[in-house]
Design a protein around this motif. Structure first.
Motif, PDB file in Angstrom:
ATOM      1  N   TYR A 255       0.843  -1.195   0.000  1.00  0.00           N
ATOM      2  CA  TYR A 255       0.000   0.000   0.000  1.00  0.00           C
ATOM      3  C   TYR A 255       0.877   1.243   0.000  1.00  0.00           C
ATOM      4  O   TYR A 255       1.974   1.242   0.557  1.00  0.00           O
ATOM      5  N   ALA A 256       0.385   2.288  -0.648  1.00  0.00           N
ATOM      6  CA  ALA A 256       1.163   3.529  -0.744  1.00  0.00           C
ATOM      7  C   ALA A 256       0.233   4.730  -0.637  1.00  0.00           C
ATOM      8  O   ALA A 256      -0.924   4.682  -1.080  1.00  0.00           O
ATOM      9  N   VAL A 257       0.766   5.801  -0.057  1.00  0.00           N
ATOM     10  CA  VAL A 257       0.002   7.035   0.125  1.00  0.00           C
ATOM     11  C   VAL A 257       0.909   8.220  -0.211  1.00  0.00           C
ATOM     12  O   VAL A 257       2.081   8.239   0.176  1.00  0.00           O
ATOM     13  N   VAL A 258       0.366   9.188  -0.927  1.00  0.00           N
ATOM     14  CA  VAL A 258       1.081  10.425  -1.227  1.00  0.00           C
ATOM     15  C   VAL A 258       0.345  11.582  -0.561  1.00  0.00           C
ATOM     16  O   VAL A 258      -0.881  11.664  -0.602  1.00  0.00           O
ATOM     17  N   SER A 259       1.106  12.472   0.035  1.00  0.00           N
ATOM     18  CA  SER A 259       0.530  13.600   0.770  1.00  0.00           C
ATOM     19  C   SER A 259       0.010  14.683  -0.162  1.00  0.00           C
ATOM     20  O   SER A 259       0.271  14.688  -1.365  1.00  0.00           O
ATOM     21  N   PHE A 267      11.372  19.270   4.352  1.00  0.00           N
ATOM     22  CA  PHE A 267      11.467  17.870   4.719  1.00  0.00           C
ATOM     23  C   PHE A 267      12.713  17.578   5.547  1.00  0.00           C
ATOM     24  O   PHE A 267      13.408  18.483   5.976  1.00  0.00           O
ATOM     25  N   TRP A 268      12.986  16.317   5.762  1.00  0.00           N
ATOM     26  CA  TRP A 268      14.088  15.897   6.611  1.00  0.00           C
ATOM     27  C   TRP A 268      15.433  16.076   5.896  1.00  0.00           C
ATOM     28  O   TRP A 268      15.510  16.347   4.713  1.00  0.00           O
ATOM     29  N   ASN A 269      16.505  15.898   6.645  1.00  0.00           N
ATOM     30  CA  ASN A 269      17.869  16.135   6.193  1.00  0.00           C
ATOM     31  C   ASN A 269      18.190  15.406   4.877  1.00  0.00           C
ATOM     32  O   ASN A 269      18.073  14.180   4.795  1.00  0.00           O
ATOM     33  N   ASP A 270      18.576  16.168   3.854  1.00  0.00           N
ATOM     34  CA  ASP A 270      18.991  15.640   2.542  1.00  0.00           C
ATOM     35  C   ASP A 270      17.892  14.875   1.805  1.00  0.00           C
ATOM     36  O   ASP A 270      18.154  14.285   0.758  1.00  0.00           O
ATOM     37  N   SER A 288       9.142  15.125  -6.661  1.00  0.00           N
ATOM     38  CA  SER A 288       9.685  16.339  -7.283  1.00  0.00           C
ATOM     39  C   SER A 288       8.766  17.544  -7.133  1.00  0.00           C
ATOM     40  O   SER A 288       9.198  18.680  -7.331  1.00  0.00           O
ATOM     41  N   ASP A 289       7.506  17.311  -6.788  1.00  0.00           N
ATOM     42  CA  ASP A 289       6.571  18.436  -6.658  1.00  0.00           C
ATOM     43  C   ASP A 289       6.157  18.673  -5.199  1.00  0.00           C
ATOM     44  O   ASP A 289       5.018  19.032  -4.911  1.00  0.00           O
ATOM     45  N   ASN A 290       7.108  18.460  -4.286  1.00  0.00           N
ATOM     46  CA  ASN A 290       6.924  18.824  -2.874  1.00  0.00           C
ATOM     47  C   ASN A 290       5.852  18.007  -2.159  1.00  0.00           C
ATOM     48  O   ASN A 290       4.995  18.562  -1.457  1.00  0.00           O
ATOM     49  N   ARG A 291       5.926  16.710  -2.302  1.00  0.00           N
ATOM     50  CA  ARG A 291       5.041  15.811  -1.567  1.00  0.00           C
ATOM     51  C   ARG A 291       5.882  14.767  -0.840  1.00  0.00           C
ATOM     52  O   ARG A 291       7.074  14.597  -1.125  1.00  0.00           O
ATOM     53  N   VAL A 292       5.241  14.053   0.051  1.00  0.00           N
ATOM     54  CA  VAL A 292       5.867  12.921   0.735  1.00  0.00           C
ATOM     55  C   VAL A 292       5.106  11.661   0.360  1.00  0.00           C
ATOM     56  O   VAL A 292       3.871  11.644   0.348  1.00  0.00           O
ATOM     57  N   LEU A 293       5.850  10.622   0.036  1.00  0.00           N
ATOM     58  CA  LEU A 293       5.256   9.328  -0.325  1.00  0.00           C
ATOM     59  C   LEU A 293       5.658   8.313   0.734  1.00  0.00           C
ATOM     60  O   LEU A 293       6.837   8.204   1.090  1.00  0.00           O
ATOM     61  N   VAL A 294       4.694   7.575   1.237  1.00  0.00           N
ATOM     62  CA  VAL A 294       4.952   6.530   2.221  1.00  0.00           C
ATOM     63  C   VAL A 294       4.331   5.225   1.736  1.00  0.00           C
ATOM     64  O   VAL A 294       3.258   5.224   1.138  1.00  0.00           O
ATOM     65  N   LYS A 332      -0.865  14.945   5.386  1.00  0.00           N
ATOM     66  CA  LYS A 332      -2.283  14.793   5.037  1.00  0.00           C
ATOM     67  C   LYS A 332      -2.368  14.023   3.720  1.00  0.00           C
ATOM     68  O   LYS A 332      -1.843  14.471   2.695  1.00  0.00           O
ATOM     69  N   PRO A 333      -3.000  12.858   3.719  1.00  0.00           N
ATOM     70  CA  PRO A 333      -3.050  12.033   2.516  1.00  0.00           C
ATOM     71  C   PRO A 333      -3.915  12.640   1.422  1.00  0.00           C
ATOM     72  O   PRO A 333      -4.958  13.230   1.708  1.00  0.00           O
ATOM     73  N   GLU A 334      -3.465  12.508   0.175  1.00  0.00           N
ATOM     74  CA  GLU A 334      -4.278  12.952  -0.958  1.00  0.00           C
ATOM     75  C   GLU A 334      -4.545  11.817  -1.943  1.00  0.00           C
ATOM     76  O   GLU A 334      -5.651  11.689  -2.453  1.00  0.00           O
TER      77      GLU A 334
END
Length: 400
Positions: A255-259, A267-270, A288-294, A332-334
Motif C-alpha cells: 500500500y502507498a500514500v502520497v501527501s 522535509f528531513w535532512n537531505d 519532485s513536486d513537494n510531496r511525501v510518499l509513504v 495529510k493524505p491525498e
C-alpha cells in the motif's frame, strides 16, 4: 490479474503522455517482448540500441499495470540483507548481486539523460532499526556492506535523532540511492526509435496462445493476428504465474500514500530515502513536486477484492506512521493505492531462459528492487540474444 487499485499518484500526475495503437496486422520479427511496463521497456531500450529488430505488445494501455503503482525507490539493497544472502548463496555471489544493483542506479541515471527526464534524483538511504533487538544484526549488515565496497556509515541512536529528528536504535546511512518516476520513465524509454524509425509497440493487445517450437515462437492475439519471432521475451511481471509452472514467487499486496503538496520544501535532512527493519518494512521518500510518499503495511495476496477493501484502513495506518516519525510534517493524505508484487526466497529476480519454454527469455524483477533488477535483466537478455556470454546470468537463473 488486476495488479493495482486506488489512485496511483504517477498516473494522475502524468496522465497518458503517449498513446499507442492496437495490433491490427500480422507481424514477423526477430524478437517479441510481452509486457510494456518498466521491465519490458528497459529490455526494448537495450535491444533497440543493439540494433535488434523487436516488437513490443501489452494487454493493457501502456504503464497501467504494476508500473503505475510503483513507489520508484532505487536502492542497491535487496529484500534479503547482504549478510544473510551471503549465508544462503555465498559471499562472492551475494556481494556481486548487491554491486550489480548499485551499478544499475548509476546506469539508470545516465539513461535518463538521453531523454532529459528530470525525475531521477540521486539520494542517500537511511536504513534504521525499528526495534532494539534489530541492532545486532543491522550492525552485522553494516559490516557486510562496508566489506562489499559500499560507502556506508553507522549512526547510533543519538546521531539519528540529531541528524533526522526521530527516535531509532541505530541506522545505516548509505551514499548510493535514488528516486524516480517509473511510469514516466517507462513512457520515455518506449519512445526510442530503431533503425526503421517505427516504434513497433502495441497496447490493448491480449495474447491468447503462445506456441514455442525449436525454430521460434508464434503468438496469437485476441483479435486473431499472429506474431512470429525467433525469440520471445516475457516481461509480464507478477502475471508470469500464468506461464511458469515452477513455484518461484510469493505474491503480496503493498500500500502507498502520497501527501498533499507542501508550499515549500520542509522535509528531513537531505531528503534521504528512509526505510526500516520492521516486517513488513516502512519506506518514505519525497517527490519532485513537494510531496511525501509513504508505503508498506504489506499483506499476503489472496484476491484483488480483499486487497482493495483494505485501502482506507492502510491509508490511515500509513498516515499515522509518518506523523509519528515526523509530527512536524502534519502529513495529510491525498492519493492512495494498492498494488500486487512478488517476493522470492533469496530476494533475487529470475532472468534468462526457462527450459520448458524454448526460444524464450524471462525478465522478472521480483521484490522491492524491481526497477534496478529490470535493468540488470535487460543487460543480460540483450547479451544472450546476441550470443554473448554474460558472467552474471547464473546468479539469477531458474536453475540456481
Amino acid at each position: 490479474m488486476t495488479l493495482k487499485a486506488g489512485y496511483p499518484f504517477w498516473l494522475i500526475k502524468d496522465g497518458l503522455p503517449f498513446t499507442f495503437p492496437k495490433l491490427d496486422h500480422d507481424v514477423d520479427t526477430d524478437v517479441v517482448i510481452i509486457g510494456a511496463g518498466i521491465s519490458g521497456a528497459l529490455v526494448r531500450y537495450y535491444l533497440v540500441k543493439a540494433g535488434i529488430k523487436c516488437t513490443t505488445i501489452d494487454a493493457r494501455t501502456i504503464g497501467l499495470g504494476s508500473t503505475s503503482a510503483s513507489t520508484s525507490l532505487l536502492q542497491y539493497e535487496i529484500d534479503v540483507p547482504l549478510y544473510k544472502l551471503s549465508e544462503m548463496i555465498g559471499k562472492e555471489k551475494a556481494q556481486r548481486a548487491y554491486q550489480l544493483c548499485g551499478e544499475a542506479i548509476d546506469k539508470l541515471s545516465e539513461i535518463t539523460k538521453d531523454f532529459k527526464l528530470d525525475e531521477l534524483k540521486k539520494r542517500k538511504s537511511l536504513y534504521y532499526a525499528a526495534y532494539k533487538k534489530d541492532v545486532s544484526w543491522l550492525k552485522k549488515e553494516y559490516e557486510a556492506r562496508k566489506e562489499a565496497g559500499f560507502k556506508v556509515k553507522w549512526l547510533n541512536e543519538e546521531e539519528v535523532m540529531e541528524q533526522f529528528g526521530f527516535k531509532s536504535y541505530g541506522a545505516i546511512l548509505s551514499d548510493k540511492a535514488a528516486e524516480t518516476n517509473a511510469y514516466m520513465l517507462t513512457h520515455c524509454l518506449l519512445q526510442q526509435k530503431g533503425k526503421n524509425k517505427s516504434l513497433e509497440i502495441y497496447d490493448r493487445t491480449p495474447v491468447t496462445d503462445i506456441k514455442h517450437t525449436k525454430n521460434g515462437v508464434v503468438l496469437t492475439t485476441e483479435s486473431g493476428h499472429t506474431l512470429k519471432a525467433k525469440k520471445l521475451v516475457y516481461a509480464t511481471g507478477y502475471e508470469v504465474v500464468d506461464f511458469i509452472d515452477k513455484d518461484i514467487v510469493k505474491l503480496l499486496s503493498t500500500y502507498a500514500v502520497v501527501s498533499e503538496q507542501y508550499n515549500e520544501r520542509q522535509f528531513w535532512n537531505d531528503e534521504v530515502l528512509i526505510w526500516n527493519t520492521a516486517d513488513p518494512y516502512l519506506y518514505i521518500r519525497t517527490t519532485s513536486d513537494n510531496r511525501v510518499l509513504v508505503g508498506g503495511r504489506d499483506e499476503d495476496f489472496s484476491n484483488p477484492a480483499k486487497r482493495d477493501k483494505l485501502i482506507s484502513k492502510k491509508t490511515k495506518q500509513l498516515t499515522n506512521d509518518v506523523n509519528k516519525l515526523f509530527p512536524e510534517l502534519d502529513f495529510k493524505p491525498e492519493f492512495s493505492w494498492t498494488g500486487t508484487f512478488g517476493s522470492t526466497k533469496d530476494g533475487l529476480p529470475y532472468i534468462g531462459p526457462y527450459s520448458k519454454k524454448p526460444n524464450s527469455y524471462f525478465s522478472l524483477g521480483f521484490g522491492g528492487n524491481g526497477i534496478t533488477f529490470s535493468l540488470i535483466g535487460a543487460e543480460i537478455i540483450c547479451d544472450l540474444l546476441q550470443g554473448k556470454d554474460n558472467p552474471d546470468a547464473g546468479l539469477f537463473s531458474f536453475d540456481r
